[in-house]
Design an enzyme around this catalytic site. Structure first.
Site, PDB file in Angstrom:
ATOM      1  N   GLY A 151      94.908  86.795 -44.846  1.00 49.54           N
ATOM      2  CA  GLY A 151      94.243  87.010 -43.575  1.00 49.54           C
ATOM      3  C   GLY A 151      93.221  85.920 -43.322  1.00 49.54           C
ATOM      4  CB  CYS A 152      92.034  84.404 -40.177  1.00 53.21           C
ATOM      5  SG  CYS A 152      91.817  85.897 -39.193  1.00 53.21           S
TER       6      CYS A 152
END
Lengths: 338, 338, 338, 338
Positions: A151-152
């Site tokens: 995930g970012c």
């Protein structure tokens, strides 16, 4: 040399557009299939006007067998749960899969259900799938058939925190992560919160205490450090296209000044091209449209702070996915990423 | 009825422009003098194109005596130190002064020197000048001749934190304030950090651990609660014209859920028109171009969080200054502020 | 293979930053020198934070001889006039030069003086230097030692207009060009008009009737078509980092519908990778960060309209410069440009 | 004094929000009813967070009779056609109506059908309803029961062009209007073109040759000047919340320099508070959040150019509507508009 054939599953979103641009520069691979649920079979240039002239394909609703006939490796850009519905079939047919959804990032099906509200369709692979952050898990990625692309927000948080935890500089308890993300992080869905006149000249928090990236951050750090940290994670929405800026506040576990803490990060990442440890404060614009993660440390009163940035669509999604691809296929890790 | 005559000292900046727009709606006051150091005597419409047609004055380098002949009340928009050089002369001549600089906000000259690097020219008034946050210090402002108009970050932080401290809900130690401000907060000076292509599509922290608003926040809270808190304050620069969003993380001093904490704020501000306590998360756009401060509370793990927003040019500067002006002259407090 | 050694003269601006990013992807060339007038010799990563890790050079005040010892080709990013002061010395020492200033774009010294207010230091090369728009002048660029890299507005205007003029579809008289540019086009200079709070949420025209790109557009079109057109050129400043959108209005010279006019452009550019002729309306975002020029045609009442976009820093400056470089050195023209 | 009671029909959009803010400052009127088609009856503060504390009403699906019981005047913010379905019923019940849709702006039902694709439900009022641009049609507005509030692009175009046409300075043929609008002009509907990541860092034309404001501009100018002009109108979408910038190019009908043309406008609008004729070039930011229209003239080669700006939500919609309201009820025309 035969090029590695790449498919993108779910090719209508921002991460797919970014992948197409990146692969247009890749000398050893080519995109050979794009999928969508829609029967309209639109041309990719009508879905992503910026790639016109770079790729001449239609988006099609392809079966697993059709994909297997056309691709060696699949980048799965489906929503969570939908991804894990498809991945086993792809793996069964001998394709490698880089999954950009959250489906294979967590350790166990129970945590998945708790945070995503769904029964996991492929629970046995949880806890066994490598987390695609090469700077921390490269040895697990090499030789894998499935990679859980990070995930970012987690990428922007885990990269600066992990070396400080591993070296005993900060405590795993009471870590506060205050993150700020550009709007592409919210995806392409048509909702009032994504409208120009809602976002522009605005700033707001969302998902306070409830964002799904919190358990991801905690479990991945635990996987690397052996201790489950306790994290408070607050995401905010910023009026910019791309970029994440993450400010963290941790309790020191032993005395150390900024110089020593920066040296710790610099040493840890000394062989990593995509992590730039700096004395100066980082800023989003210096990493936008790149695969870099910039970071530094500050000590303020009783707290160790990290400040870090990435481009959420590159190092936070498609760039990291390509980095993982390069590892899986033995290409130089930075191919098409500079 | 004779209108109160108002002068703006240092009328080239954003706060002056905002004051002129606000006073254009004021039925009981009028701007009668604008000053600048420059001998060019530019017309106000050439300095602030948006006020063309609203005010027909030139910016002039006026002496204290000239100001005394033309104004009853002075809004001092000079830089720090420059303000305290002028204020005594204005007060001596019988004018009231609302000082938008930081010069009269702190408790003592030593703290001023420590953070601003200058010897304070008027140290005797420190600690005695009311802090112009009417919601907390209205009784001190009534009847004053000099008001120290609050800083923008402090306003956004002090308003949500003070009621929780006064009611024993949070501890004064280890308060983390993570603030994000629009670019007008950086003023109008020509520096690379204020350029469009530097700020746009960017996000960054600045003044980490060193920003001058930290002692202001601590001392003002201490003045109201009796206890000096310990604050970590991190400002960030956001690509928007105006607005501050402040996220704070405090340790609970007693058990309480969100409902109780929100009720505490709501009760504390029940008679305050310009504080809007909400269940929902606030956002900058709802307060932009208004004098409102929106706020709520969340409890996440072991922390009490407040989330609040103001327009840095209105409630964080010129709007608050006008609110103080209305109090000083006995006008309805919201005159020209809706 | 020995790489071609490249120097950037005047390496502090946006075009230099863009060139460094582009050359980081170039397999056959490398940047070996960066110059500045300043004696501070800053590291390139301190001047352009985004290139940290991509290039390890200092900016230095180098003489022509020093440049000749370190570089084969010079990208000259100096201001107008300053460029033509240096170029002859570079050519004399056997280097090739791609000049990004306006100094070698016009036909004659008199026009230069009229529009730039300076005596041209190297008038003999005017009218003989190829204009670096490969889509129109590739045969002149091949084998040259000096190329005049086009202006951004001219590129966006000349590319759609020239084929229509050459094929007799529109008249050269009364061409109206209404252009809109992102703010990087204004350069990095510290002036009030470039401040974030001046540009953001704003839109304005500038240089109405007086912008220097008008004679460039006219003379370059004349060079290609044989007839000097009469152009009204109006630039506007837009709150975005990069991109130019140009809307033109011309009088038809013979009857033709949109389909025929679009076909004319499509045919003219059928072998040009960087020109994308479309049926749909173009938009800046589809060309941002690319070397593409997107364009279409519309017929409205008695006018033929063209609508076109480029990224002013890429196809409008550094990308075009690299395209010219690739031609000069015989590399595939799109090397490092996809 | 009894306040005039105001209803807003269709109160979910941007124009309604703007009206509520404006009426919060109006000493002689108050909003007493808000309508929506939805049965949810949301509180206005949940629909428009910025007005929390300014108005305490619910949005309700009200009948004409219910409206008549609660309001004297209705601001109709419905979509085109829907508006003309309701207006007759409102007028029949004795309410005055200010219609912000396009339904009563054109001269005849045939033109309406041609451009809006609908049969007009109330054709008899076409051509008889005053066009609510007080600077040109104030005498028609006084005493009216129904006013057709102008479109945003038409206001920005008609105001600068009409005086030049009336005084014979420019020809009515071949007028080119190149307009640029902020995104709130596109309304609040959920469509891909209104998403943040679509609009931000982008610029594009739309509705080229087909935008419905073209016949409105032509017919309204004809109504005032007696001659139907021929207009090419090109709207563009700009990444900013609000504001329109309009650049026009006309053929001169007699010789005149800029000075004379500016004097013509200045004289024509000498008694109009909301039109600011300037020597300098106007800019959007100087009129944003105001009811002003700023304008100037330039002569370039064979063309007379006008450059003008308004805030599309104020002078281009709700501010103009309030100006019309003030005229209808005999209040000072600038009440609540400064």
């Amino acid at each position: 040399m035969t090029k590695t054939r790449v498919a993108i599953l779910g090719a209508t979103g921002y991460t797919a557009s970014e992948l197409i641009h990146l692969f247009a520069r890749h000398p050893y691979a080519e995109i050979t299939a794009l999928t969508t649920r829609s029967e309209d079979r639109p041309h990719v240039a009508d879905v992503h006007p910026s790639v016109r002239g770079l790729l001449d394909l239609y988006l099609e609703p392809l079966t697993d067998d059709e994909l297997a006939a056309r691709a060696d490796c699949v980048f799965c850009c489906l929503p969570h749960k939908a991804s894990a519905d498809r991945v086993p079939g792809l793996l069964d047919r001998g394709m490698k899969v880089i999954d950009l959804s959250a489906d294979y990032r967590l350790d166990d099906a129970q945590t998945f259900t708790e945070w995503y509200g769904e029964t996991h369709p492929d629970p046995d692979r949880l806890g066994k799938t490598p987390y695609g952050l090469p700077e921390l898990f490269r040895d697990k990625i090499v030789g894998a058939n499935l990679v859980a692309n990070p995930g970012c927000y987690p990428t922007s948080s885990i990269l600066p925190l992990t070396p400080l935890l591993l070296n005993g500089y900060i405590k795993p308890e009471d870590i506060i992560i205050d993150s700020k993300s550009g709007t592409s992080g919210a995806g392409k869905s048509l909702k009032p919160g994504n409208m120009y006149c809602t976002v522009n000249e605005n700033f707001q928090a969302y998902g306070v205490g409830t964002h799904r990236h919190r358990p991801e951050i905690e479990q991945v750090i635990a996987r690397k450090t052996g201790t489950l940290p306790s994290v408070i994670f607050t995401p905010h929405l910023v009026a910019m296209d791309r970029g994440i800026f993450t400010t963290t506040y941790s309790l020191p576990a032993k005395a150390a000044d900024e110089k020593e803490l920066i040296a710790c990060l610099r040493d840890f990442y000394k062989n990593e091209q995509f992590v730039r440890v700096m004395d100066a404060l980082p800023c989003v614009k210096a990493v936008a449209h790149t695969n870099f993660c910039d970071m530094t440390v500050r000590v303020v009163r009783n707290r160790v702070m990290t400040l870090s940035c990435i481009d959420n669509l590159v190092k936070g999604a498609s760039g990291a996915a390509l980095q993982n691809f390069n590892i899986l296929y033995g290409y130089p890790e930075n191919t098409a990423l500079i």
